[in-house]
Enzyme design. Structure first.
Site, PDB file in Angstrom:
ATOM      1  CG  ASP A 121      -2.043  -0.948   1.156  1.00 64.15           C
ATOM      2  OD1 ASP A 121      -2.500  -1.189   0.030  1.00 64.15           O
ATOM      3  OD2 ASP A 121      -2.475  -1.456   2.198  1.00 64.15           O
ATOM      4  CG  ASP A 320      -4.586  -2.400   8.914  1.00 63.38           C
ATOM      5  OD1 ASP A 320      -3.923  -1.477   8.418  1.00 63.38           O
ATOM      6  OD2 ASP A 320      -4.170  -3.568   8.974  1.00 63.38           O
ATOM      7  CG  MET A 342       0.807   4.015  14.095  1.00 60.08           C
ATOM      8  SD  MET A 342       0.141   2.404  14.582  1.00 60.08           S
ATOM      9  CE  MET A 342       1.491   1.323  14.123  1.00 60.08           C
TER      10      MET A 342
END
Length: 437
Positions: A121, A320, A342
């Site tokens: 990603d 996430d 993060m």
């Protein structure tokens, strides 16, 4: 490039079964390289990233047998190390960030491991220093071919246990170092280790293979090296990120959904974080039941200040799911500050939500303030491109709640993390069509 067409505004109803956890599967699959004996793994998700890693293992010489849906046998008794320096591996390894975790097992068992600079990603800088500093602490020599962007570690005389304090509690970094240390001589102590349930699962699997790992579930792991590991059978946990995605989907579409067999004891802060957003969810055995809700109201703090939802290493809230939380808040009653600590690029998809009518202020690359509509104004359908896995599923949830027909391109990003998502959503009433280019 594949495309989803979504007719939004429909309420959904039914049961949905979470897939096996992507992030656990990527670790567990690499661990099969630590033994020449057979390892059987159950509940492996059928998703792009996992299938890529299985392909890499097959090219390395691992014997792979499919035993049933999500169940595979692996035997690493004839590994082809020359593949690691081939052009094919440079291409395949660079397309999958999880491929970095083959280095630890290969270094431990064969004295060397190589990896091209991995992809994944585009959500910000994710350094590999933690991995390689750990290997160096165990006695490996590091080299980097700048022209070919190729990393290597070698320890022809074997690894030796050491004390190390990790500079960050990296999940994949901890996993990689643990897999290297289980076959090292002597004792390795890893402080500031990641302790996510998926890392705990890896440690439990390795212990079942004959490793000696203490402190599982804490941020200090003590590993006494052993000479060899044997085979085992292991079952992958349900994917907590997918479970959180379905909670968000139920809230945004005002649907009644039951998420089956979620492994409640491994969900951490996830249920209570969604409850703070006003979402009702019930524990029914090992299932989560979300009733249809016309409204949900964000809880402020006791002093009346605005709620902040921020990510942190486990047992903090997983990064996430912040994209999911952000989307859910667009239709909540009240306001919230989303703080993505993060990864500095993960909030950049909010412009798509603003185009749909969401009220969001992107404060900086890490923070966004969301002012919810309380369903007084529907999101509008639009055409979007999925930038990464988690933003992709968030945009899909927004589209399913929006008025009209939306189009999402680059759905390969969603397929990297979610198994047959269109089929599973249609089964509970979603109007979603896959258009392949």
């Amino acid at each position: 490039m594949g495309t989803f067409q979504i007719e939004g505004g429909h309420r959904l109803k039914g049961d949905i079964h979470p897939q096996g956890a992507k992030n656990e599967a990527l670790q567990i699959l690499c661990a099969v390289l630590l033994t020449p004996e057979e390892v059987i793994i159950e509940n492996i998700p059928d998703i792009v990233d996992v299938n890529k890693l299985i392909g890499i293992l097959g090219n390395l010489g691992v014997k792979i047998q499919k035993l049933g849906k999500g169940k595979f046998a692996f035997k690493s008794d004839d590994i082809n190390l020359e593949y690691l320096e081939s052009e094919l591996f440079k291409k395949e390894g660079s397309s999958l960030r999880g491929s970095i975790m083959i280095v630890g097992p290969l270094l431990a068992r064969f004295g060397k491991g190589y990896i091209p600079r991995p992809g994944g990603d585009k959500i910000g800088r994710r350094r590999l220093d933690t991995h390689f500093e750990g290997f160096i602490n165990l006695g490996a020599k590091f080299r980097y071919n700048k022209e070919e962007r190729f990393y290597g570690v070698e320890a022809p005389k074997g690894l030796t246990g050491a004390y190390m304090l990790l500079d960050q509690a990296s999940v994949t970094g901890t996993a990689n170092i643990v897999m290297a240390a289980v076959l090292a001589k002597g004792t390795t102590t890893i402080y500031n280790a990641a302790c996510e349930p998926y890392l705990q699962q890896l440690c439990k699997m390795l212990n079942s293979m004959g490793a000696d790992i203490k402190g599982v579930g804490s941020n200090m792991l003590i590993i006494d090296g052993v000479k060899k590991l044997g085979g085992c059978t292991h079952r992958v946990l349900p994917d907590m990120i997918e479970i959180g995605s379905w909670i968000g989907l139920a809230a945004m579409t005002r649907s009644e959904i039951t998420i089956k067999n979620v492994s409640w004891e491994n969900l951490g802060l996830i249920p209570n974080t969604f409850r703070k957003l006003g979402i009702t969810l019930e524990k029914r055995g090992d299932d989560i039941f979300i009733p249809s809700q016309e409204h949900y109201e964000i809880q402020g703090y006791i002093d009346g200040s605005t709620l902040t939802v921020a990510d942190a290493p486990w047992p903090g809230f997983t990064p996430d799911l912040l994209s999911i939380v952000l989307v859910v808040c667009t239709q909540a009653k009240g306001s919230v500050l989303i703080h993505q600590k993060m990864f500095e690029s993960r909030l950049f998809f909010v412009d798509k939500l603003i185009d749909m009518g969401a009220r969001i202020i992107l404060c900086d690359p890490h923070r966004a303030t969301v002012m919810g509509h309380d369903f007084t104004s529907e999101l509008k359908a639009t055409t979007m491109v999925s930038p990464d896995i988690r933003a992709g599923i968030s945009l899909l949830i927004a589209a399913l709640s929006a008025k009209g027909t939306s189009t999402i391109h680059n759905i390969e990003q969603i397929d990297r993390g979610y198994e047959n998502i269109d089929e599973r959503l249609r089964a509970i009433g979603a109007k979603i069509t896959r258009l392949d280019s």
